[in-house]
Design a protein around this motif. Structure first.
Motif, PDB file in Angstrom:
ATOM      1  N   LYS A  95      37.853  42.657  40.336  1.00 32.84           N
ATOM      2  CA  LYS A  95      37.839  44.117  40.184  1.00 32.84           C
ATOM      3  C   LYS A  95      37.576  44.808  41.517  1.00 32.84           C
ATOM      4  O   LYS A  95      38.143  45.867  41.801  1.00 32.84           O
ATOM      5  N   LYS A  96      36.737  44.215  42.346  1.00 38.58           N
ATOM      6  CA  LYS A  96      36.458  44.786  43.662  1.00 38.58           C
ATOM      7  C   LYS A  96      37.727  44.814  44.505  1.00 38.58           C
ATOM      8  O   LYS A  96      38.038  45.807  45.160  1.00 38.58           O
ATOM      9  N   LYS A  97      38.494  43.727  44.468  1.00 37.58           N
ATOM     10  CA  LYS A  97      39.748  43.665  45.208  1.00 37.58           C
ATOM     11  C   LYS A  97      40.726  44.726  44.710  1.00 37.58           C
ATOM     12  O   LYS A  97      41.372  45.416  45.507  1.00 37.58           O
ATOM     13  N   LEU A  98      40.842  44.858  43.391  1.00 35.85           N
ATOM     14  CA  LEU A  98      41.718  45.871  42.808  1.00 35.85           C
ATOM     15  C   LEU A  98      41.252  47.279  43.192  1.00 35.85           C
ATOM     16  O   LEU A  98      42.065  48.152  43.507  1.00 35.85           O
ATOM     17  N   PHE A  99      39.938  47.491  43.166  1.00 36.22           N
ATOM     18  CA  PHE A  99      39.377  48.793  43.543  1.00 36.22           C
ATOM     19  C   PHE A  99      39.714  49.118  44.990  1.00 36.22           C
ATOM     20  O   PHE A  99      40.149  50.228  45.307  1.00 36.22           O
ATOM     21  N   GLU A 100      39.496  48.161  45.882  1.00 36.13           N
ATOM     22  CA  GLU A 100      39.760  48.377  47.314  1.00 36.13           C
ATOM     23  C   GLU A 100      41.229  48.715  47.545  1.00 36.13           C
ATOM     24  O   GLU A 100      41.548  49.548  48.395  1.00 36.13           O
ATOM     25  N   TYR A 101      42.131  48.094  46.781  1.00 40.75           N
ATOM     26  CA  TYR A 101      43.555  48.367  46.915  1.00 40.75           C
ATOM     27  C   TYR A 101      43.905  49.752  46.366  1.00 40.75           C
ATOM     28  O   TYR A 101      44.618  50.512  46.995  1.00 40.75           O
ATOM     29  N   ARG A 102      43.380  50.052  45.185  1.00 40.93           N
ATOM     30  CA  ARG A 102      43.746  51.294  44.490  1.00 40.93           C
ATOM     31  C   ARG A 102      43.092  52.532  45.103  1.00 40.93           C
ATOM     32  O   ARG A 102      43.641  53.625  45.062  1.00 40.93           O
ATOM     33  N   TYR A 103      41.888  52.373  45.661  1.00 40.72           N
ATOM     34  CA  TYR A 103      41.144  53.507  46.216  1.00 40.72           C
ATOM     35  C   TYR A 103      40.760  53.246  47.673  1.00 40.72           C
ATOM     36  O   TYR A 103      39.574  53.113  47.994  1.00 40.72           O
ATOM     37  N   PRO A 104      41.741  53.183  48.581  1.00 41.23           N
ATOM     38  CA  PRO A 104      41.439  52.855  49.986  1.00 41.23           C
ATOM     39  C   PRO A 104      40.574  53.905  50.686  1.00 41.23           C
ATOM     40  O   PRO A 104      39.908  53.597  51.675  1.00 41.23           O
TER      41      PRO A 104
END
Length: 140
Positions: A95-104
């Motif tokens: 989820k952290k990886k997805l968050f970092e991608y989606r909300y740079p």
């Protein structure tokens, strides 16, 4: 007090139920930073959509969401998304990886409390400090 699946005890402060003692402690820390003028405001349990829901072959796949512990706005205007963690689970790492991608544009910070390291510390910094102490101990 009830325990979660990770052994955390739920704590109630200011009529707010926190999932762990550390989360409640961080809330008190943020209140103090707010009183000191360092933090302008903070929100709790903010939901972010990491992937929208979709249909495939007639089956509905639910959205993937992430609920953070705190979103902190500092006096200088910068914003941090903060999660209080004892450890990072495999699910959280994804989820952290997805968050970092989606909300740079947002900074996701994982913190924990360590007396030996002087209080609130980022999880990655704690890991480095522990490795350093382990190396020093093994060198003796």
């Amino acid at each position: 007090m009830t325990r979660s699946k990770y052994g955390n005890k739920k704590v109630v402060i200011d009529d707010i139920t926190f999932h762990s003692k550390n989360e409640a402690k961080y809330y008190m820390h943020l209140k103090q930073l707010h009183n000191d003028g360092i933090v302008q405001s903070f929100e709790m349990q903010v939901k972010y959509e990491l992937q929208p829901s979709f249909r495939k072959h007639g089956k509905l796949h639910r959205a993937i969401t992430y609920i953070t512990d705190f979103v902190v706005t500092y006096a200088d205007g910068h914003i941090e998304v903060v999660d209080v963690k004892g450890m990072e689970t495999t699910d959280f790492k994804i989820k952290k990886k997805l968050f970092e991608y989606r909300y740079p544009e947002l900074s996701l910070k994982c913190v924990t409390y360590s007396k030996i390291d002087g209080g609130w510390i980022e999880l990655d910094d704690l890991k480095k400090a522990r490795q350093s102490r382990k190396k020093a101990k093994n060198a003796k």
